[in-house]
Design an enzyme around this catalytic site. Structure first.
Site, PDB file in Angstrom:
ATOM      1  N   ASN A 123       0.862  -1.189   0.000  1.00 14.71           N
ATOM      2  CA  ASN A 123       0.000   0.000   0.000  1.00 14.71           C
ATOM      3  C   ASN A 123       0.895   1.234   0.000  1.00 14.71           C
ATOM      4  OD1 ASN A 123      -1.962   1.945   0.339  1.00 14.71           O
ATOM      5  ND2 ASN A 123      -2.377   1.435   2.472  1.00 14.71           N
ATOM      6  N   LYS A 132       0.065   4.307  -0.356  1.00 14.77           N
ATOM      7  CA  LYS A 132      -0.575   5.479   0.263  1.00 14.77           C
ATOM      8  C   LYS A 132      -0.344   6.725  -0.608  1.00 14.77           C
ATOM      9  CE  LYS A 132      -0.132   3.226   4.733  1.00 14.77           C
ATOM     10  NZ  LYS A 132       0.107   3.353   6.172  1.00 14.77           N
ATOM     11  N   HIS A 164      -9.267   0.795   5.454  1.00 12.49           N
ATOM     12  CA  HIS A 164      -7.960   1.028   6.076  1.00 12.49           C
ATOM     13  C   HIS A 164      -8.109   1.979   7.262  1.00 12.49           C
ATOM     14  CE1 HIS A 164      -3.786   2.289   6.608  1.00 12.49           C
ATOM     15  NE2 HIS A 164      -3.440   1.201   5.945  1.00 12.49           N
ATOM     16  N   GLU A 216      -6.534   4.437   8.259  1.00 14.37           N
ATOM     17  CA  GLU A 216      -6.396   5.865   7.955  1.00 14.37           C
ATOM     18  C   GLU A 216      -7.677   6.414   7.339  1.00 14.37           C
ATOM     19  OE1 GLU A 216      -1.627   5.248   7.265  1.00 14.37           O
ATOM     20  OE2 GLU A 216      -2.940   5.642   5.544  1.00 14.37           O
ATOM     21  N   GLU A 223      -5.220  -5.195  10.977  1.00 13.66           N
ATOM     22  CA  GLU A 223      -4.186  -4.192  11.223  1.00 13.66           C
ATOM     23  C   GLU A 223      -4.397  -3.564  12.596  1.00 13.66           C
ATOM     24  OE1 GLU A 223      -4.326  -1.105   8.269  1.00 13.66           O
ATOM     25  OE2 GLU A 223      -6.407  -0.624   8.726  1.00 13.66           O
ATOM     26  N   GLY A 256       2.895   2.191  11.509  1.00 17.30           N
ATOM     27  CA  GLY A 256       3.735   3.384  11.415  1.00 17.30           C
ATOM     28  C   GLY A 256       4.445   3.733  12.703  1.00 17.30           C
ATOM     29  N   SER A 267       3.381  -2.887  10.603  1.00 22.30           N
ATOM     30  CA  SER A 267       4.849  -2.760  10.649  1.00 22.30           C
ATOM     31  C   SER A 267       5.553  -4.068  10.297  1.00 22.30           C
ATOM     32  CB  SER A 267       5.303  -2.251  12.023  1.00 22.30           C
ATOM     33  OG  SER A 267       4.806  -0.957  12.263  1.00 22.30           O
ATOM     34  N   GLY A 280       2.995  -1.330   4.371  1.00 21.10           N
ATOM     35  CA  GLY A 280       2.984   0.106   4.168  1.00 21.10           C
ATOM     36  C   GLY A 280       4.353   0.625   3.781  1.00 21.10           C
TER      37      GLY A 280
END
Length: 251
Positions: free
Chosen positions: A10, A12, A94, A96, A166, A172, A212, A233
């Site tokens: 991904n 992003k 997701h 986010e 996730e 992150g 991660s 990610g």
């Protein structure tokens, strides 16, 4: 039952077109005989990368989609638009999108239902936040997200879904859930699918881990019984890191 692993990158809101093509030139040479590789670039780069990857067994997928077929929804992209350029899979839910853009379980349910009803494959994301993990109610949080998001789908629709757990507290941050925590949740998820659908569905549905994943922990994570790959990610933006993660899944 042996399930073929997925490694999905991904990207992003990263990578210009030139940067995307440069990275893609390396990715096409990765050995992928036993792994399904997926790349989710920005909307502006979907079509050129789709053309580049067509002959190289790498799926180009979208990061988001709207729940409506068309209309006055400025800035949005529809299932029909994605399919028109050959993109047949989309990430929905997701963390986010949930936290930054206010996408609720109900909105995500509409997205998943519309996408799968119209021939689109879906990677459905879900997971608990740090406070929910610390409070000990993360099983309830995950079950609710799945009940609203995918457990109401038909048998034919759920066949078009890949799940991606996730833990928000491990995205992150550089913090990764330990193997026991990861397997515990993945087994719980598979049992929920088994309770709602037939055993063949729960045995065949692929459940990814997204939190991660990096070259140093990928082998350990991917060797867990109910983990079927990863939604990657930051590490997907670096060729050597992503290559190592694919190699960890290629067993």
């Amino acid at each position: 039952m042996k399930r073929k692993k997925i490694v999905a990158g991904n990207w992003k809101m990263n990578m210009t077109l030139d940067e995307s093509i440069e990275l893609s030139n390396g990715l096409i040479n990765i050995n992928k005989s036993n792994v399904d590789i997926m790349i989710a670039p920005s909307f502006t780069n979907l079509y050129p990368l789709k053309k580049q990857f067509d002959a190289h067994q790498i799926d180009v997928i979208a990061q988001n989609v709207n729940q409506n077929s068309k209309g006055a929804f400025t800035g949005e992209v529809s299932v029909e638009m994605l399919k028109s350029i050959g993109v047949n899979c989309v990430i929905i839910g997701h963390s986010e999108r949930r936290s930054l853009f206010g996408e609720t379980d109900q909105i995500l349910c509409k997205k998943v239902n519309y996408a799968t009803s119209n021939g689109m494959n879906v990677i459905f994301c879900f997971g608990e936040e740090l406070q929910q993990r610390q409070n000990g109610n993360y099983f309830d949080v995950i079950q609710k997200q799945l009940e609203v998001g995918v457990l109401s789908l038909s048998t034919e629709q759920i066949k078009k879904v890949t799940l991606a757990y996730e833990p928000v507290w491990a995205i992150g941050t550089g913090v990764t859930a330990n193997p026991d925590q990861i397997q515990e949740i993945h087994k719980f998820i598979r049992n929920l699918i088994h309770q709602r659908f037939e055993e063949t569905i729960s045995n065949s549905i692929r459940i990814l881990y997204g939190g991660s994943v990096k070259p140093t922990n990928a082998v350990e994570i991917f060797n867990l019984a109910d983990v079927d790959g990863g939604l990657i990610g930051g590490a997907s933006l670096k060729f050597t890191d992503f290559q190592s993660i694919v190699e960890a899944a290629d067993v």
